[in-house]
Design a protein around this motif. Structure first.
Motif, PDB file in Angstrom:
ATOM      1  N   THR A 234      -3.466  -6.189 -11.327  1.00 14.65           N
ATOM      2  CA  THR A 234      -2.810  -6.740 -10.151  1.00 14.65           C
ATOM      3  C   THR A 234      -3.353  -8.136  -9.865  1.00 14.65           C
ATOM      4  OG1 THR A 234      -2.496  -4.550  -9.205  1.00 14.65           O
ATOM      5  CG2 THR A 234      -2.330  -6.427  -7.707  1.00 14.65           C
TER       6      THR A 234
ATOM      7  N   GLN B 270      -4.399 -10.204  -7.564  1.00 14.04           N
ATOM      8  CA  GLN B 270      -4.712 -10.162  -6.142  1.00 14.04           C
ATOM      9  C   GLN B 270      -4.704 -11.545  -5.501  1.00 14.04           C
ATOM     10  OE1 GLN B 270      -4.748  -7.507  -4.522  1.00 14.04           O
ATOM     11  NE2 GLN B 270      -5.308  -5.822  -5.887  1.00 14.04           N
TER      12      GLN B 270
ATOM     13  N   GLN C 184      -2.443 -12.873  -2.148  1.00 15.88           N
ATOM     14  CA  GLN C 184      -3.203 -13.026  -0.922  1.00 15.88           C
ATOM     15  C   GLN C 184      -2.388 -13.605   0.236  1.00 15.88           C
ATOM     16  OE1 GLN C 184      -6.066 -11.775  -0.179  1.00 15.88           O
ATOM     17  NE2 GLN C 184      -6.044 -12.637   1.890  1.00 15.88           N
TER      18      GLN C 184
ATOM     19  N   LYS D 271      -1.856 -11.373 -15.537  1.00 13.25           N
ATOM     20  CA  LYS D 271      -2.600 -11.627 -14.315  1.00 13.25           C
ATOM     21  C   LYS D 271      -3.184 -13.037 -14.249  1.00 13.25           C
ATOM     22  CE  LYS D 271      -6.787  -9.980 -11.935  1.00 13.25           C
ATOM     23  NZ  LYS D 271      -7.844  -8.939 -11.959  1.00 13.25           N
TER      24      LYS D 271
ATOM     25  N   ASN E 153      -2.082 -15.692 -11.346  1.00 14.26           N
ATOM     26  CA  ASN E 153      -3.049 -16.192 -10.372  1.00 14.26           C
ATOM     27  C   ASN E 153      -3.179 -17.705 -10.433  1.00 14.26           C
ATOM     28  OD1 ASN E 153      -3.899 -13.899  -8.951  1.00 14.26           O
ATOM     29  ND2 ASN E 153      -5.376 -13.330 -10.531  1.00 14.26           N
TER      30      ASN E 153
END
Length: 368
Positions: free
Chosen positions: A32, A34, A38, A220, A224
């Motif tokens: 994931t 993250q 956010q 990922k 990101n």
């Protein structure tokens, strides 16, 4: 973009991709992105009423998730919205129509979110003319909470097959304030054919396809690092990446297994659609496009409130040469003479889907 286990195994032909080891399992369990998600957690966490509203606005739907908005704060209660021209889609959106629809979504979500603090938004479009900023916005008190505000964080664009059950007449009536809901089987079948043929045209128009592939974020780390574009993440998709099935090269090669199976899955998704909703405008200037985006955003929030799913299918509305026959067919089928079809969406009952990555608000503020 995520895949269910069933769809991933279909793509793999039932084969194993990653070794069944503890290390592989740990790797796949932590896929994931993250950091890219956010902004969803940060929404509403600002004292400044403008930043409060803007932190929700950046969650708005927009073409290819380009997030084409930049904000310049002004004084203590106002801001100027600019279009980030580096986020244009020159091949699939050559006149930037869809980009401005997305900016309309941003403005409406900001307006809805502002009411959570009792603020109304006074919006002046193109305060310096059509070649200048998109809008000047001033917040002021006196607003009651928008009834759609409670759906903001649950809103999604559901790119999955829908359930085989009709959209109730009561829901269609509720949505009629925003667009025309189409449920009769004959017209639904015609639109399915249109959207499928248009999607195939885009997939086989190299420059249009490459524009999308160049915006794909594989896994990922890429998501990101660049939380815009088309996110391809999650444990199963990353399994395909590890196996070499899902790569930028395979997505551009119509002869590859990944490409062919992707076509099959998209066909299944497009045809699993019980209803459509259409948004048209009498004209097609920038103000019309922004107004359509504002309506689309409210439609998306209302479908969420009603427990329905919405997915834009915009290929037939794109304005490049190869799409001309489908564009014409869409307008003959869905619009009155002289009108422009601004948005076309699949409508039905779909599964819950993941949140879409976003750039943090601070990266979208020019003078923060």
């Amino acid at each position: 973009m995520t895949l269910t286990r069933r769809r991933t195994l279909a793509l793999l032909g039932g084969g194993m991709v990653v070794a069944a080891s503890a290390s592989a399992g740990t790797f796949l369990a932590t896929r994931t992105p993250q950091r890219a998600l956010q902004p969803w957690q940060a929404a509403g966490g600002y004292d400044d009423p403008r930043l409060f509203a803007l932190s929700y606005a950046l969650l708005a739907p927009n073409p290819h998730n380009r997030q084409p908005w930049l904000v310049e704060l002004e004084g203590s209660d106002a801001f100027v919205l600019h279009r980030d021209t580096t986020r244009d889609l020159p091949h699939t959106d050559p006149f930037n129509r869809q980009i401005f629809v997305g900016l309309g979504c941003f403005l409406e979500l900001m307006t809805v979110a502002a009411t959570l603090r009792g603020n109304a938004a006074e919006i002046t479009l193109f305060p310096e003319g059509r070649d200048g900023p998109v809008a000047h916005v001033r917040l002021m008190g006196g607003a009651s909470r928008d009834p759609l505000a409670g759906s903001i964080l649950d809103r999604r664009s559901c790119k999955e097959p829908f359930e085989d059950r009709p959209v109730p007449d009561s829901a269609a009536a509720d949505l009629a304030a925003y667009g025309v809901v189409i449920t009769d089987p004959e017209t639904v079948a015609r639109i399915k054919s249109l959207t499928w043929e248009a999607w195939l045209t885009e997939m086989h128009t190299h420059r249009a396809l490459k524009e999308s592939v160049d915006l794909m974020r594989f896994g990922k780390a890429e998501i990101n690092a660049n939380p815009d574009g088309i996110d391809l993440g999650g444990p199963f998709l990353e399994s395909l990446m590890l196996a070499g099935v899902l790569t930028p090269e395979s997505q551009l090669d119509p002869q590859s297994t990944g490409f062919k199976e992707g076509v099959k899955m998209y066909e299944t998704m497009l045809h699993a659609t019980p209803a459509y909703v259409v948004l048209t405008t009498a004209g097609n200037d920038r103000a019309d496009e922004i107004a359509a985006g504002r309506r689309w955003l409210r439609l998306n929030l209302e479908t969420t409130r009603l427990g329905l799913a919405l997915h834009p299918v915009s290929q037939a509305l794109q304005e490049y040469e190869e799409m001309t026959p489908h564009y014409g067919a869409a307008h003959r089928m869905l619009a009155k003479p002289g009108e422009t079809v601004q948005m076309l969406g699949r409508l039905g009952y779909g599964p819950g889907t993941a949140r879409t990555p976003r750039w943090p608000l601070e990266t979208r503020i020019l003078n923060g």
